[in-house]
Design an enzyme around this catalytic site. Structure first.
Site, PDB file in Angstrom:
ATOM      1  N   THR A   1      53.927 102.880 -17.187  1.00  0.00           N
ATOM      2  CA  THR A   1      55.342 103.278 -17.246  1.00  0.00           C
ATOM      3  C   THR A   1      55.398 104.422 -18.066  1.00  0.00           C
ATOM      4  O   THR A   1      54.653 104.452 -19.066  1.00  0.00           O
ATOM      5  CB  THR A   1      56.312 101.924 -17.752  1.00  0.00           C
ATOM      6  OG1 THR A   1      57.396 102.665 -18.191  1.00  0.00           O
ATOM      7  CG2 THR A   1      55.533 101.456 -19.126  1.00  0.00           C
ATOM      8  N   ASP A   2      56.557 105.081 -18.002  1.00  0.00           N
ATOM      9  CA  ASP A   2      56.658 106.314 -18.780  1.00  0.00           C
ATOM     10  C   ASP A   2      57.062 105.790 -20.308  1.00  0.00           C
ATOM     11  O   ASP A   2      57.359 106.791 -21.157  1.00  0.00           O
ATOM     12  CB  ASP A   2      57.732 107.469 -18.118  1.00  0.00           C
ATOM     13  CG  ASP A   2      59.061 106.672 -17.889  1.00  0.00           C
ATOM     14  OD1 ASP A   2      59.318 105.482 -18.101  1.00  0.00           O
ATOM     15  OD2 ASP A   2      60.125 107.535 -17.392  1.00  0.00           O
ATOM     16  N   GLU A   3      57.466 104.672 -20.165  1.00  0.00           N
ATOM     17  CA  GLU A   3      58.179 104.248 -21.627  1.00  0.00           C
ATOM     18  C   GLU A   3      57.187 103.938 -22.780  1.00  0.00           C
ATOM     19  O   GLU A   3      57.526 104.044 -23.768  1.00  0.00           O
ATOM     20  CB  GLU A   3      58.796 102.760 -21.249  1.00  0.00           C
ATOM     21  CG  GLU A   3      59.921 102.707 -20.234  1.00  0.00           C
ATOM     22  CD  GLU A   3      60.939 101.511 -20.257  1.00  0.00           C
ATOM     23  OE1 GLU A   3      60.776 101.003 -21.311  1.00  0.00           O
ATOM     24  OE2 GLU A   3      61.333 101.232 -19.109  1.00  0.00           O
TER      25      GLU A   3
ATOM     26  N   TYR B   1      58.050  95.370 -24.530  1.00  0.00           N
ATOM     27  CA  TYR B   1      57.634  95.740 -23.088  1.00  0.00           C
ATOM     28  C   TYR B   1      56.755  96.986 -23.322  1.00  0.00           C
ATOM     29  O   TYR B   1      55.489  97.014 -22.675  1.00  0.00           O
ATOM     30  CB  TYR B   1      58.717  96.009 -22.327  1.00  0.00           C
ATOM     31  CG  TYR B   1      58.269  96.382 -20.967  1.00  0.00           C
ATOM     32  CD1 TYR B   1      57.291  95.846 -19.896  1.00  0.00           C
ATOM     33  CD2 TYR B   1      58.544  97.996 -20.665  1.00  0.00           C
ATOM     34  CE1 TYR B   1      57.003  96.632 -18.716  1.00  0.00           C
ATOM     35  CE2 TYR B   1      58.143  98.446 -19.259  1.00  0.00           C
ATOM     36  CZ  TYR B   1      57.486  97.779 -18.404  1.00  0.00           C
ATOM     37  OH  TYR B   1      57.012  98.356 -17.424  1.00  0.00           O
TER      38      TYR B   1
ATOM     39  N   LYS C   1      52.594  97.642 -22.471  1.00  0.00           N
ATOM     40  CA  LYS C   1      51.919  98.516 -21.521  1.00  0.00           C
ATOM     41  C   LYS C   1      51.022  99.525 -22.014  1.00  0.00           C
ATOM     42  O   LYS C   1      50.014 100.009 -21.522  1.00  0.00           O
ATOM     43  CB  LYS C   1      53.188  99.060 -20.565  1.00  0.00           C
ATOM     44  CG  LYS C   1      53.791  98.060 -19.699  1.00  0.00           C
ATOM     45  CD  LYS C   1      53.170  97.499 -18.604  1.00  0.00           C
ATOM     46  CE  LYS C   1      52.873  98.293 -17.477  1.00  0.00           C
ATOM     47  NZ  LYS C   1      52.213  97.614 -16.458  1.00  0.00           N
TER      48      LYS C   1
HETATM   49  P1  NAD Z   1      58.511  93.190 -11.005  1.00  0.00           P
HETATM   50  O1  NAD Z   1      58.726  92.342 -12.153  1.00  0.00           O
HETATM   51  O2  NAD Z   1      59.287  93.274 -10.011  1.00  0.00           O
HETATM   52  O3  NAD Z   1      57.016  92.353 -10.350  1.00  0.00           O
HETATM   53  C1  NAD Z   1      55.810  92.036 -11.017  1.00  0.00           C
HETATM   54  C2  NAD Z   1      55.009  90.992 -10.350  1.00  0.00           C
HETATM   55  O4  NAD Z   1      54.011  90.721 -11.241  1.00  0.00           O
HETATM   56  C3  NAD Z   1      55.801  89.712  -9.667  1.00  0.00           C
HETATM   57  O5  NAD Z   1      55.732  89.699  -8.589  1.00  0.00           O
HETATM   58  C4  NAD Z   1      55.202  88.904 -10.890  1.00  0.00           C
HETATM   59  O6  NAD Z   1      55.121  87.455 -10.165  1.00  0.00           O
HETATM   60  C5  NAD Z   1      53.959  89.133 -10.891  1.00  0.00           C
HETATM   61  N1  NAD Z   1      53.458  88.624 -12.273  1.00  0.00           N
HETATM   62  C6  NAD Z   1      53.912  88.732 -13.475  1.00  0.00           C
HETATM   63  N2  NAD Z   1      53.144  88.069 -14.402  1.00  0.00           N
HETATM   64  C7  NAD Z   1      51.961  87.808 -13.613  1.00  0.00           C
HETATM   65  C8  NAD Z   1      50.834  87.131 -14.006  1.00  0.00           C
HETATM   66  N3  NAD Z   1      50.363  86.677 -15.334  1.00  0.00           N
HETATM   67  N4  NAD Z   1      49.792  86.923 -13.127  1.00  0.00           N
HETATM   68  C9  NAD Z   1      49.871  87.582 -11.905  1.00  0.00           C
HETATM   69  N5  NAD Z   1      51.241  87.977 -11.505  1.00  0.00           N
HETATM   70  C10 NAD Z   1      52.086  87.947 -12.373  1.00  0.00           C
HETATM   71  O7  NAD Z   1      57.959  94.605 -11.472  1.00  0.00           O
HETATM   72  P2  NAD Z   1      57.807  95.984 -10.638  1.00  0.00           P
HETATM   73  O8  NAD Z   1      58.998  96.397 -11.122  1.00  0.00           O
HETATM   74  O9  NAD Z   1      57.428  95.599  -9.346  1.00  0.00           O
HETATM   75  O10 NAD Z   1      56.771  96.814 -11.557  1.00  0.00           O
HETATM   76  C11 NAD Z   1      55.255  96.844 -11.133  1.00  0.00           C
HETATM   77  C12 NAD Z   1      54.362  97.393 -12.195  1.00  0.00           C
HETATM   78  O11 NAD Z   1      55.009  98.811 -12.294  1.00  0.00           O
HETATM   79  C13 NAD Z   1      54.570  96.849 -13.508  1.00  0.00           C
HETATM   80  O12 NAD Z   1      53.037  96.844 -13.980  1.00  0.00           O
HETATM   81  C14 NAD Z   1      55.447  97.533 -14.268  1.00  0.00           C
HETATM   82  O13 NAD Z   1      55.172  97.725 -15.557  1.00  0.00           O
HETATM   83  C15 NAD Z   1      55.280  99.096 -13.793  1.00  0.00           C
HETATM   84  N6  NAD Z   1      56.551  99.742 -13.629  1.00  0.00           N
HETATM   85  C16 NAD Z   1      57.838  99.543 -13.162  1.00  0.00           C
HETATM   86  C17 NAD Z   1      58.697 100.525 -13.012  1.00  0.00           C
HETATM   87  C18 NAD Z   1      59.989 100.200 -12.497  1.00  0.00           C
HETATM   88  O14 NAD Z   1      60.930 100.909 -12.566  1.00  0.00           O
HETATM   89  N7  NAD Z   1      60.176  99.036 -11.714  1.00  0.00           N
HETATM   90  C19 NAD Z   1      58.766 101.471 -13.800  1.00  0.00           C
HETATM   91  C20 NAD Z   1      57.638 102.029 -14.368  1.00  0.00           C
HETATM   92  C21 NAD Z   1      56.551 100.998 -14.353  1.00  0.00           C
END
Ligand code: NAD
Length: 333
Positions: A133-135, A158, A162
């Site tokens: 993430t950019d965070e 969070y 990350k």
């Molecule tokens: P999300 O919360 O929608 O999905 C996360 C998934 O990970 C879920 O299906 C969950 O069941 C699974 N999970 C959680 N803990 C787990 C574990 N211990 N073992 C196996 N699976 C597990 O998240 P997202 O929004 O789809 O984000 C996906 C990735 O992208 C993350 O790594 C997040 O940090 C990164 N990200 C997301 C955003 C955003 O805007 N959504 C922005 C920047 C980065």
């Protein structure tokens, strides 16, 4: 190509699996996910009958389960998205964030390192793509952009979890020569996002004629990226990114939270024209700000554009409308 995707039952992961399954007819994709509250496998129902897609309920915090997963599937590459992802939850209860995001990432790296090392093939040919993430960069003032060289300064549990995982991934490249790439992206929007996140919250509360909560004065700025553009970026970086490099992915699309909420209300006014007194904006309610709320995030995606030719194809109002419509149907309106 046997591709392991972690967190594929989540928001970005499910969009990514649908994209890759269509784009690469010779890939076998295994989706490993713990199925936390944030997941929803129904989004992957279209792949139910596919012989090129399978699912494993795996908790990446469980080292033995990760070992079993890696050794039975024998992946050629991994795209790692599994994470606890909601900042507010990390403030009220940081422990699962440290366990999944830090220890879980370590478990995957360590089990891949051992398995790929023993495989007899060129260790460097296996790819590990870490989605971050950019965070991790902390917060910006009124000007400037995050680039790949911006120093890390995470502010929430969070983002700290990350950032920690990014560093561990980096170390596996520099220490062991593992073929890793990392992408740091801005806020995604689009179908499949969990109900707790800002855009779904706004749409759901508005349609239910409940107060739409906006933190503080809604002055915080985020750079919104359509999830399908993000998936194309992951696809490019996984296949063509230089080993050991990080790539920022952003929408060049900055919105103050309050303006974004107003834009969603405008879409709802057209799509579901019965807001209170003719306008859903009448439901906007300012609530106590999130502790330590970062003011502004904005990404400079020049490296990804220049090196790999990635193009952000979003038309924000069009894609926001698609998104609003998708949740409107999901919430039964
Ligand atoms: P999300 O919360 O929608 O999905 C996360 C998934 O990970 C879920 O299906 C969950 O069941 C699974 N999970 C959680 N803990 C787990 C574990 N211990 N073992 C196996 N699976 C597990 O998240 P997202 O929004 O789809 O984000 C996906 C990735 O992208 C993350 O790594 C997040 O940090 C990164 N990200 C997301 C955003 C955003 O805007 N959504 C922005 C920047 C980065």
């Amino acid at each position: 190509m046997k591709l392991l995707i972690t967190g594929g039952a989540g928001f970005i992961g499910s969009n990514l699996i649908l994209h890759l399954h269509e784009a690469y007819p010779d890939y076998h994709i295994l989706n490993a996910d713990k199925l936390t509250y944030a997941s929803d496998l129904t989004y992957l129902k279209p792949l139910e009958k596919s012989t090129r897609y399978s699912f494993s309920k795996t908790d990446i915090v469980d080292r033995d389960a990760v070992r079993q997963l890696v050794r039975s599937f024998k992946p050629d590459g991994i795209i790692h998205l599994a994470a606890e992802s909601h900042v507010d939850n990390s403030i009220t209860g940081p422990e699962p964030f440290i366990l999944t995001n830090v220890l879980g990432t370590f478990n995957l790296l360590e089990e891949c390192r051992a398995f790929w090392n023993e495989s007899g093939k060129d260790f460097g040919s296996f790819r590990f793509h870490h989605v971050s993430t950019d965070e991790v960069y902390g917060t910006l003032g009124d000007t400037g952009l995050f680039s790949e060289t911006t120093p890390y300064a995470p502010n929430s549990p969070y983002s700290a979890s990350k950032a920690s995982s990014d560093f561990i991934v980096r170390s596996y490249h520099h220490t062991y020569g593992m073929n890793v790439v990392t992408t740091n992206c801005s806020n995604n929007y689009g179908p499949h996002q969990h109900d707790e996140k800002l855009i779904p919250v706004v749409i759901r509360t508005a349609l239910n004629k409940k107060p739409i909560p906006v933190y503080g004065k809604g002055e915080n700025i985020r750079d919104w990226l359509f999830v399908r553009d993000h998936c194309k970026a992951i696809d490019m970086v996984f296949h063509e990114g230089r080993s050991g490099e990080t790539y920022n992915v952003g929408g060049r699309n900055e919105w103050k939270n309050i303006d974004l909420v107003r834009a969603i209300c405008d879409e709802l006014n057209e799509l579901a024209a019965n807001g209170p007194n003719g306008d859903y904006k009448n439901l906007i309610t300012f609530v106590t700000d999130r502790p330590g709320h970062d003011l502004r995030y904005a990404i400079d995606a020049t490296k990804l554009e220049n090196e790999l030719g990635w193009q952000n194809t979003q038309d924000f109002r069009r894609d926001l409308r698609e998104t609003v419509n998708w949740y409107k149907v999901k919430y039964g309106f």
